[in-house]
Design an enzyme around this catalytic site. Structure first.
Site, PDB file in Angstrom:
ATOM      1  N   SER A 184       0.835  -1.198   0.000  1.00 26.09           N
ATOM      2  CA  SER A 184       0.000   0.000   0.000  1.00 26.09           C
ATOM      3  C   SER A 184       0.867   1.244   0.000  1.00 26.09           C
ATOM      4  O   SER A 184       2.012   1.221   0.489  1.00 26.09           O
ATOM      5  CB  SER A 184      -0.895   0.022   1.246  1.00 26.09           C
ATOM      6  OG  SER A 184      -1.531   1.278   1.413  1.00 26.09           O
ATOM      7  N   TYR A 197      -2.507  -0.996  10.283  1.00 23.55           N
ATOM      8  CA  TYR A 197      -2.600  -1.366   8.866  1.00 23.55           C
ATOM      9  C   TYR A 197      -1.327  -0.972   8.123  1.00 23.55           C
ATOM     10  O   TYR A 197      -0.744  -1.782   7.382  1.00 23.55           O
ATOM     11  CB  TYR A 197      -3.811  -0.682   8.253  1.00 23.55           C
ATOM     12  CG  TYR A 197      -3.953  -0.847   6.762  1.00 23.55           C
ATOM     13  CD1 TYR A 197      -4.521  -2.007   6.226  1.00 23.55           C
ATOM     14  CD2 TYR A 197      -3.543   0.161   5.877  1.00 23.55           C
ATOM     15  CE1 TYR A 197      -4.666  -2.144   4.847  1.00 23.55           C
ATOM     16  CE2 TYR A 197      -3.693   0.017   4.513  1.00 23.55           C
ATOM     17  CZ  TYR A 197      -4.256  -1.139   4.003  1.00 23.55           C
ATOM     18  OH  TYR A 197      -4.395  -1.285   2.629  1.00 23.55           O
TER      19      TYR A 197
END
Length: 293
Positions: A184, A197
């Site tokens: 990400s 995350y």
């Protein structure tokens, strides 16, 4: 592995937490549907290949599964519990002429990855690509709000699962096989309300680079894709606070969130022979944000 060790590992499993009860979310329930449709005709780049796609029921996973199907692959779709989305993705892949296996299960649980791999081998007899997209996120404005259960759950779903799938698939991966993991942009830029995350995405990038070095002598390539803000069920269904959604994704240079079918080609490129001289690398479909690495 001794039974005592196996029992200890199983006991450490964290069930889905209820802080965001709508996660992981159903694509069919979204008012604005993500764009999953492949943008060009297939050219046989995955002809006669077999690909596992985790998180393949919706979002980036759906777009990737359908694109791979168009390119000639047979697909094993792993998903958590969104049976309606998985059935739709299966239908879409079959419409492209693909053979499709769907299997529900929590890949962060010990043994679920092995079930996925065994089912894929039983159905198709081989594995050529492992595409690891499944994951979850839980927003928190303060680091002290992250519970021990949430922290473990996020790591369990996002990175432990990748180890488990890679371990289960490894005996079946031959020269020319590929693994593509989903990292990400948060790994490179950070995300103040996605602390756990973002940390898992950093781990995924390090895992990708290290596994590449581990497998490259056997002719197996390992790469990653690090998307920016992409319109999938994850964010509107609880992965971001509701008050953030009006402007979510507009902070990138292109001024908008991306669509799943703008990310899927990156997974295809890294899975097929077009990227034969690339391993340990990360592609960045992120709306124009410049990052290092």
């Amino acid at each position: 592995m001794t039974q005592q060790k196996a029992n200890s590992q199983q006991a450490a499993f964290i069930e889905p937490i209820d802080e965001e009860p709508d996660l992981p979310g159903h694509e069919g329930a979204l008012e604005r549907k993500p764009e999953w449709q492949p943008r060009y005709p297939g050219s046989g780049r995955m002809k006669d290949k077999v690909a596992i796609v985790t998180g393949g029921d919706s979002g980036i996973g759906r777009a990737t599964a359908v694109l791979f199907a168009r390119e000639g692959a047979s697909i094993a779709i792993s998903y958590l519990e969104e049976h309606d989305d998985a059935a739709k993705t299966k239908e879409l892949c079959e419409a492209e002429g693909s053979q499709v296996l769907t299997l529900a299960g929590d890949l962060g649980a010990l043994g679920e990855a092995q079930k996925l791999v065994d089912a894929t081998i039983d159905r198709f007899g081989r594995i050529d690509s492992v595409i690891q997209i499944a994951g979850e996120q839980h927003p928190d404005y303060d680091v002290t709000d992250i519970t021990a259960e949430q922290l473990q759950r996020t790591f369990q779903s996002n990175i432990f699962s990748m180890f488990y799938v890679a371990q289960a698939a490894r005996p079946h991966l031959k020269e020319g096989a590929t693994i593509v993991n989903c990292s990400s942009v948060t790994m490179y830029q950070g995300a103040p309300i996605l602390l756990d995350y973002s940390a898992t995405k950093g781990a995924i990038t390090a895992f990708t680079r290290s596994l590449s070095g581990n497998l490259v002598d056997d002719g197996i390539r390992v790469n990653a894709v690090a998307p920016g803000p992409i319109w999938t069920p994850l964010n509107p269904c609880g992965g971001m606070p509701e008050e953030e959604m009006d402007t979510w994704g507009t902070g990138v240079p292109m001024g908008r969130p991306g669509e799943p079918n703008e990310v899927a080609p990156a997974f295809l490129f890294l899975a097929c022979e077009d990227s034969s001289y690339m391993s340990g690398q990360v592609l960045h479909p992120n709306g124009g944000s410049v990052v290092s690495g």
